[in-house]
Design a protein around this motif. Structure first.
Motif, PDB file in Angstrom:
ATOM      1  N   SER A   1      50.394  47.871 -93.510  1.00 59.43           N
ATOM      2  CA  SER A   1      51.047  48.635 -94.601  1.00 59.43           C
ATOM      3  C   SER A   1      51.797  47.685 -95.459  1.00 59.43           C
ATOM      4  N   ASN A   2      51.714  46.308 -94.769  1.00 61.09           N
ATOM      5  CA  ASN A   2      52.535  45.166 -95.490  1.00 61.09           C
ATOM      6  C   ASN A   2      54.196  45.402 -95.350  1.00 61.09           C
ATOM      7  N   ILE A   3      54.708  45.967 -94.343  1.00 65.41           N
ATOM      8  CA  ILE A   3      56.077  46.383 -94.406  1.00 65.41           C
ATOM      9  C   ILE A   3      56.453  46.279 -92.897  1.00 65.41           C
ATOM     10  N   GLY A   4      58.023  46.433 -92.756  1.00 63.13           N
ATOM     11  CA  GLY A   4      58.314  46.302 -91.245  1.00 63.13           C
ATOM     12  C   GLY A   4      58.931  47.410 -91.108  1.00 63.13           C
ATOM     13  N   ILE A   5      58.899  47.695 -89.829  1.00 63.27           N
ATOM     14  CA  ILE A   5      59.381  49.002 -88.752  1.00 63.27           C
ATOM     15  C   ILE A   5      60.550  48.612 -88.035  1.00 63.27           C
ATOM     16  N   THR A   6      61.700  49.301 -88.080  1.00 61.71           N
ATOM     17  CA  THR A   6      62.748  49.138 -87.053  1.00 61.71           C
ATOM     18  C   THR A   6      62.666  50.239 -86.206  1.00 61.71           C
ATOM     19  N   ILE A   7      62.698  50.170 -84.853  1.00 63.73           N
ATOM     20  CA  ILE A   7      62.965  51.241 -84.032  1.00 63.73           C
ATOM     21  C   ILE A   7      63.872  51.096 -83.009  1.00 63.73           C
ATOM     22  N   PHE A   8      64.410  52.235 -82.509  1.00 62.83           N
ATOM     23  CA  PHE A   8      65.606  52.197 -81.785  1.00 62.83           C
ATOM     24  C   PHE A   8      65.336  52.532 -80.299  1.00 62.83           C
ATOM     25  N   GLU A   9      65.778  51.742 -79.393  1.00 60.12           N
ATOM     26  CA  GLU A   9      65.460  51.832 -78.060  1.00 60.12           C
ATOM     27  C   GLU A   9      65.819  52.963 -77.322  1.00 60.12           C
TER      28      GLU A   9
ATOM     29  N   GLY B   1      56.926  42.947 -89.642  1.00 62.57           N
ATOM     30  CA  GLY B   1      56.567  43.191 -88.204  1.00 62.57           C
ATOM     31  C   GLY B   1      57.405  44.370 -87.771  1.00 62.57           C
ATOM     32  N   VAL B   2      57.496  44.598 -86.462  1.00 59.29           N
ATOM     33  CA  VAL B   2      58.105  45.677 -85.797  1.00 59.29           C
ATOM     34  C   VAL B   2      59.471  45.016 -84.875  1.00 59.29           C
ATOM     35  N   ILE B   3      60.630  45.613 -85.272  1.00 56.36           N
ATOM     36  CA  ILE B   3      61.645  45.300 -84.454  1.00 56.36           C
ATOM     37  C   ILE B   3      62.530  46.394 -83.604  1.00 56.36           C
ATOM     38  N   ILE B   4      62.699  46.115 -82.330  1.00 60.58           N
ATOM     39  CA  ILE B   4      63.558  47.102 -81.764  1.00 60.58           C
ATOM     40  C   ILE B   4      65.091  46.845 -81.683  1.00 60.58           C
ATOM     41  N   GLU B   5      65.681  47.776 -82.011  1.00 57.04           N
ATOM     42  CA  GLU B   5      67.176  47.705 -81.678  1.00 57.04           C
ATOM     43  C   GLU B   5      67.781  47.909 -80.323  1.00 57.04           C
ATOM     44  N   THR B   6      68.237  47.269 -79.619  1.00 56.52           N
ATOM     45  CA  THR B   6      68.612  47.442 -78.321  1.00 56.52           C
ATOM     46  C   THR B   6      70.231  47.541 -78.075  1.00 56.52           C
ATOM     47  N   ILE B   7      70.797  47.756 -76.855  1.00 57.23           N
ATOM     48  CA  ILE B   7      72.056  47.641 -76.651  1.00 57.23           C
ATOM     49  C   ILE B   7      72.608  46.094 -76.578  1.00 57.23           C
ATOM     50  N   VAL B   8      71.734  45.238 -76.681  1.00 53.81           N
ATOM     51  CA  VAL B   8      72.200  43.894 -76.487  1.00 53.81           C
ATOM     52  C   VAL B   8      71.359  42.869 -77.753  1.00 53.81           C
ATOM     53  N   GLY B   9      70.949  43.665 -78.818  1.00 55.20           N
ATOM     54  CA  GLY B   9      70.559  43.222 -79.918  1.00 55.20           C
ATOM     55  C   GLY B   9      69.429  43.498 -80.287  1.00 55.20           C
ATOM     56  N   ARG B  10      68.714  42.663 -81.414  1.00 63.04           N
ATOM     57  CA  ARG B  10      67.523  43.091 -82.057  1.00 63.04           C
ATOM     58  C   ARG B  10      66.271  42.104 -81.382  1.00 63.04           C
ATOM     59  N   ARG B  11      65.269  42.578 -80.971  1.00 63.03           N
ATOM     60  CA  ARG B  11      64.115  42.015 -80.433  1.00 63.03           C
ATOM     61  C   ARG B  11      62.989  42.178 -81.187  1.00 63.03           C
ATOM     62  N   ILE B  12      61.996  41.374 -81.295  1.00 59.71           N
ATOM     63  CA  ILE B  12      60.780  41.687 -82.092  1.00 59.71           C
ATOM     64  C   ILE B  12      59.867  42.309 -81.238  1.00 59.71           C
ATOM     65  N   VAL B  13      59.276  43.335 -81.470  1.00 59.07           N
ATOM     66  CA  VAL B  13      58.169  43.938 -80.606  1.00 59.07           C
ATOM     67  C   VAL B  13      56.941  43.282 -81.045  1.00 59.07           C
ATOM     68  N   ASP B  14      56.215  42.503 -79.823  1.00 57.26           N
ATOM     69  CA  ASP B  14      55.108  41.893 -80.240  1.00 57.26           C
ATOM     70  C   ASP B  14      53.805  42.723 -80.104  1.00 57.26           C
TER      71      ASP B  14
END
Lengths: 766, 335
Positions: free
Chosen positions: B237-245, B311-324
């Motif tokens: 989709s040529n877009i980013g997705i942010t998810i929340f742990e 890409g896909v990024i996950i918000e966690t309690i200790v910051g944002r991480r890229i989901v591979d």
């Protein structure tokens, strides 16, 4: 070229390359030109300085001698191009001409930030000086550089100082060639310069000097303050009270990692030991954090929670602001204001938002930090100071390597404790410390730092991009992105090879050598995790010729976080299921966990193979009850080292080696037996270190003798360990080997990007 | 170079195999302007008149063939039905091809066929053709199923149409199938209550579509799990997705076992879940509808689509991480 002298008068053009930006070079040229009765101009060209002079030949000769011999202390002349120019007299005086951006790809850069100089400090403390207690005092010879510069050439209008037009008095000084602030790009005063203010998070409660005085009072009362400085923000608090230090640890989520402290020379003598080298580093213009040994009286002044090691990291104030914080206290905790793995905050809004709940008060100012830059850290190992972190005071000054290269190479490093590096000809421009790029914010910081260093080095074309082999590193993905953007080829260098190449480049040594490349994790050529490698560099090629025994990393990265897993895995290999009974003694795993771990180990489920040195040291740390959870990089091994240091005696060790593989199961098993026999922990810890050092040295020696090589070196994060490195160094010297170790480039992953560059050049040069 | 298990594990290694060996060597890969092989979507389509036939095929090998919560038969029917359903299609019919090893237990075969029957009735999809082979060259039974469904022309839901601001919804607890298989294969299943979630989800999706919810993109997060599905949707989709742990639905037991084994539940297979990119304004209603159905009772909005990053990024309690995008077995990276 040789100057052809004819006639009484002549005209000469000189190009000066080197460290000639932001070091007061043009005012210096102005002064010696006037002194030698010459006319013409000096012009800043961005990556070099151009001088055109007219006058008598004797005067020109004297000028050139002065240029070489009397240059400003911070400058460095790498190259002088001198060319005779024909033409009539055209100048009636000597001028400093407005800066210009060079059009060609000539390399050049700005120097790193410089600590406040003695002259400015003296003025700042002089009640009669107009800059009395003014925290942003600076001159030609000191003050921020890299952290405020937006683009070359280094002139006020290209820095965040352009937000502060000079007042009449400052402008007068700035324009006076004989004033020590002549063309001092960061100069300012209370009237025209940046201003500090103190906030409680909701509103401003004090401004200017009153803000600083109030800050000192709050610190002395036991509050935690966020202090925006030159290259970023620190969190500061008292060092002497348990409650205060523990509160900071809780708020930061940093349970055990030692805090660095800021102090002064007269106070540091009270709590730490240092030799001449360490003292010189502390007082140097670069003002790094120096890891010092705690003195006997340390506990009188410091809470035990500041550092749980036998060392304490100390730095001296490096700006007017930091000097003004000292009144009654002898030292302050002064730690980077960031949560673990994330970049240090630097903008006021960001500081107030992200440090809300962490800092009680905020001492801020209105000068933009363009390039954040963490404090550098150095430690003495093997009779010299090595970089744990090469950042403030050093970046982005290049490291020069005696190597032939005509390409622009971008190296993106690994993942943890990362830096990036631009290579142009023989100059390696390392970025400031970036950090853990598996975190998204830190990864963005890496990208920004790369874009910035490209701009500062005037780099528009990239021929090659070099990265790690690990397929999942974000730096690797960035390399792929940039490779498409620049149309550059991508080149992957194995992690431990990069460490070895870094060592070679650091030493300008490119002959045959045996290199011990030791750390915690690096993706191997076989798809396994490496970290205890004996590498042969021969005829320009790097080859793995020995290593530590392969062990299972029980649960992958979980075995790094919980070293008892690593211990269990290795013991299981030695004594089978009995290992599970032994591990129960630590009361760390539940029964269910143990059943699942047994299942996991039997089935080799998510049990990647590793030859890591760090994982073995971690297992010993867990065995001895020193550390059961890693809360910062290298913690189990780092905490093991001071225990080993306390052992004073000799141990007879015969490391078990077969096919150039050092048996680490034997190491763990012997340590386990010693523990059961009630041997003291210090002895066991020491044994483990010496077993590794002597075992690896034995392999290196055997291979050296086989190939007739007489140089042995050590690199990688484990080489910061004094016991291992000094043992290997002493072994090498006793046996008549040439020993090489780091000096200019970090041993650890901060030096990987440098090594990637060296690897690319050597591999493509042969 | 030889084929390894990594080539079938979902993720990058498999994708490279498909792109470099399969796609590169096939030239005629679509019919009449419909969705073809090169889209690598869950199904393909063939436009006919005002409808599109939706067509997919799946090969099923699983060890063990009977596992907590299901078996290879249920897996075969559900997998194929779900590939049709996530295209927004109504599944109509399946084919059933069995490759049975010589010496295979007849009672087990009957058990599998009964399971196929139960699952096809549950999905209300007919099995209308098939084939049976006995072979001495395979170790265990292999089932191949193809399926056809139908959708209005131009209305197929792709996995490449995530829109900025879309809510990302997953229909229930993740990681159950892959973990159930893993523990069962290795003989640890007696100690846990983890069961595969394998189930046909066509009725669940049908309910959402009937209510007029605008689903811009949809995918079943099978091999490679949620991490693979989201990365594919984001990239296509040529877009980013942010998810929340803290929004990702996962059972305590799955989380606990993953924590002990060092596995990331985001990369573990599901066989009865759907992930949707839903127009923001429809998201809450969509969630209600999903939760009314037994297969969607643990549905959650786990994030949103954004142009702020790739890409896909996950918000966690200790910051944002890229989901591979997963690459098969995890590789340590912490020093």
């Amino acid at each position: 070229m040789e100057i052809l002298f004819f006639g009484v008068k002549m005209k000469v053009r000189i190009k000066v390359k080197g460290i000639v930006q932001g070091v007061g070079f043009r005012p210096f040229v102005y002064r010696i030109a006037k002194k030698n009765n010459l006319k013409g101009y000096v012009k800043n060209m961005g990556n070099y300085v151009e001088i055109l002079i007219e006058g008598k030949k004797e005067d020109i000769r004297n000028f050139i001698n002065d240029l070489k011999n009397k240059k400003p202390p911070l400058s460095r002349i790498d190259k002088l191009d001198i060319e005779e120019i024909k033409g009539i007299e055209e100048f009636d005086d000597f001028y400093i001409i407005k800066s210009e951006n060079a059009k060609d790809e000539e390399e050049g850069t700005i120097p790193a930030d410089v600590a406040i100089c003695d002259d400015c400090l003296k003025e700042m403390l002089d009640k009669n000086d107009r800059r009395y207690r003014y925290p942003f005092i600076a001159c030609t010879n000191c003050g921020p550089r890299f952290t405020i510069v937006e683009k070359l050439p280094y002139d006020r209008e290209n820095t965040s100082m352009r937000d502060f037009p000079l007042c009449e008095k400052c402008l007068e000084e700035y324009k006076n060639p004989l004033d020590r602030r002549f063309h001092a790009q960061a100069t300012c005063c209370p009237i025209c310069g940046p201003k500090v203010f103190l906030s409680d998070g909701k509103e401003i409660i004090a401004e200017k000097d009153e803000a600083i005085r109030e800050t000192v009072k709050l610190l002395e009362e036991g509050h935690i303050l966020a202090i925006k400085g030159i290259g970023g923000t620190h969190l500061a608090c008292k060092v002497g009270e348990d409650d205060v230090v523990l509160e900071l640890r809780k708020r930061l989520g940093r349970p055990t990692q030692p805090f660095a402290v800021m102090s002064k020379i007269e106070y540091t003598e009270l709590f730490a030991e240092f030799d001449e080298d360490e003292k010189n580093a502390l007082l140097s213009l670069r003002r790094p954090i120096v890891v010092l040994k705690k003195s006997q009286d340390y506990d009188k002044y410091f809470s035990k929670y500041v550092s749980n090691l036998d060392t304490i990291g100390v730095m001296f104030p490096y700006s007017g602001l930091h000097y003004l914080l000292f009144d009654k206290e002898i030292a302050y905790v002064m730690t980077s204001a960031n949560l673990p793995g994330l970049p240090m905050v630097k903008d006021n809004d960001e500081i107030l938002k992200k440090l809300n709940g962490i800092a009680d008060y905020f001492l801020l100012h209105n000068r933009r930090i363009v390039n954040r830059c963490d404090d550098s850290v150095v430690k003495k190992v093997a009779d010299r100071l090595v970089f744990l972190r090469r950042s403030r005071g050093f970046a982005p000054e290049p490291v020069k390597v005696n190597i032939n290269n005509n390409k622009n190479i971008l190296c993106v490093g690994a993942e943890l404790n990362s830096t990036a590096c631009i290579v142009k000809r023989d100059k390696f421009y390392l970025t400031q410390y970036i950090g853990n790029t598996s975190k998204y914010e830190t990864f963005c910081y890496l990208r920004d730092a790369i874009n910035n260093i490209l701009r500062l080095t005037n780099t528009n074309k990239i021929d090659a991009i070099v990265c790690d082999l690990h397929p999942q590193f974000n730096s690797t993905k960035l390399a792929e992105e940039l490779s498409e953007k620049f149309g550059a080829e991508i080149f992957r260098v194995q992690h431990h090879f990069a460490h070895a190449y870094s060592l070679l480049g650091d030493n300008n040594y490119f002959d045959d050598a045996i290199i011990l490349s030791l750390d915690g994790v690096g993706y191997g050529l076989d798809g396994n995790i490496w970290g205890g490698e004996v590498l042969l560099f021969k005829d320009g090629k790097m080859e793995r010729v020995g290593h530590l025994e392969e062990q299972y990393q029980l649960g992958g990265d979980l075995a790094t976080k919980y070293p008892l897993r690593m211990l269990l895995s290795i013991l299981y290999k030695a004594i089978g299921e009995e290992a599970f009974d032994f591990i129960k003694r630590y009361n760390f795993f539940s029964e269910k966990e143990l059943r699942l771990l047994k299942f996991q180990l039997e089935k080799k489920l998510n049990c990647p193979i590793t030859t890591s040195t760090g994982r073995v040291l971690d297992a010993v740390s867990a065995l001895l009850g020193i550390c059961f959870e890693k809360t910062y990089d290298g913690e189990p091994s780092i905490r093991l080292e001071p225990v080993a240091n306390r052992f004073k005696g000799d141990i007879n060790i015969e490391p078990k080696i077969k096919n150039n593989i050092l048996n680490t199961t034997e190491l763990i098993y012997k340590s386990y037996e010693m523990l059961l026999n009630n041997e003291n922990k210090e002895k066991i810890a020491h044994f483990a270190h010496i077993y590794i050092a002597d075992g690896l040295f034995e392999i290196a020696k055997k291979i050296s003798n086989k190939f007739g090589i007489n140089t042995i070196g050590i690199t990688g994060g484990v080489s910061y360990n004094k016991i291992i490195t000094e043992r290997i160094m002493n072994n090498a010297k006793r046996e008549g080997f040439n020993f090489i170790y780091h000096q200019r480039v970090p041993n650890g992953d901060g030096g990987i990007s440098f090594g990637q560059g060296v690897a690319y050049i050597l591999k493509n040069g042969y | 170079m030889k084929i390894t298990r990594m080539h079938g594990a979902g993720g990058k290694v498999m994708q490279e195999l498909i792109k470099d060996v399969i796609l590169k060597n096939l030239e005629i890969t679509s019919v009449n302007g419909g969705i073809g092989l090169e889209s690598l979507d869950d199904s393909a389509t063939i436009p006919i008149g005002d409808k599109e036939i939706v067509f997919t095929v799946d090969g099923h090998t699983v060890k063990p063939i009977f596992f907590p919560g299901g078996d290879i038969g249920r897996l075969a029917v559900s997998g194929t039905v779900n590939d049709l359903a996530v295209m927004g299609a109504k599944p109509l019919a399946l084919s059933l091809s069995l490759i049975i090893p010589e010496g295979f237990n007849l009672e087990d075969l009957e058990k599998i066929v009964k399971s196929i029957n139960e699952t096809s009735k549950e999905a209300e999809v007919a099995i209308i053709t098939g084939d049976t082979k006995v072979s001495d060259g395979v170790d265990d039974i292999i089932i191949s199923t193809a399926g056809i469904g139908i959708v209005d022309r131009g209305k197929a839901i792709r996995d490449c149409n995530v829109q900025e601001g879309d809510a990302i919804i997953v229909s229930g607890n993740i990681g159950e199938h892959g973990l159930a298989i893993l523990l069962s294969r290795e003989g640890f299943d007696f100690e846990t209550n983890i069961k595969s979630d394998v189930a046909p989800i066509n009725k669940l999706i049908e309910r959402v579509l009937e209510e007029g919810i605008q689903i811009n993109a949809m995918k079943d997060p099978t091999r490679g799990g949620l991490a693979d599905a989201l990365n594919e949707m984001a990239e296509k989709s040529n877009i980013g997705i942010t998810i929340f742990e803290d929004k990702i639905p996962i059972s305590d037991e799955v989380q606990s076992i993953c924590d002990i084994l060092g596995l990331d539940p985001l990369t573990i297979a599901n066989e009865g879940k759907v992930v949707m990119a839903v127009k923001k304004e429809d998201a809450e209603r969509c969630l209600e509808i999903l939760r009314e159905h037994p297969l969607g009772k643990n549905a959650e909005i786990i994030g949103y689509a954004t142009k702020e990053h790739k890409g896909v990024i996950i918000e966690t309690i200790v910051g944002r991480r890229i989901v591979d995008m997963p690459i098969g077995d995890p590789i340590p990276r912490v020093c």
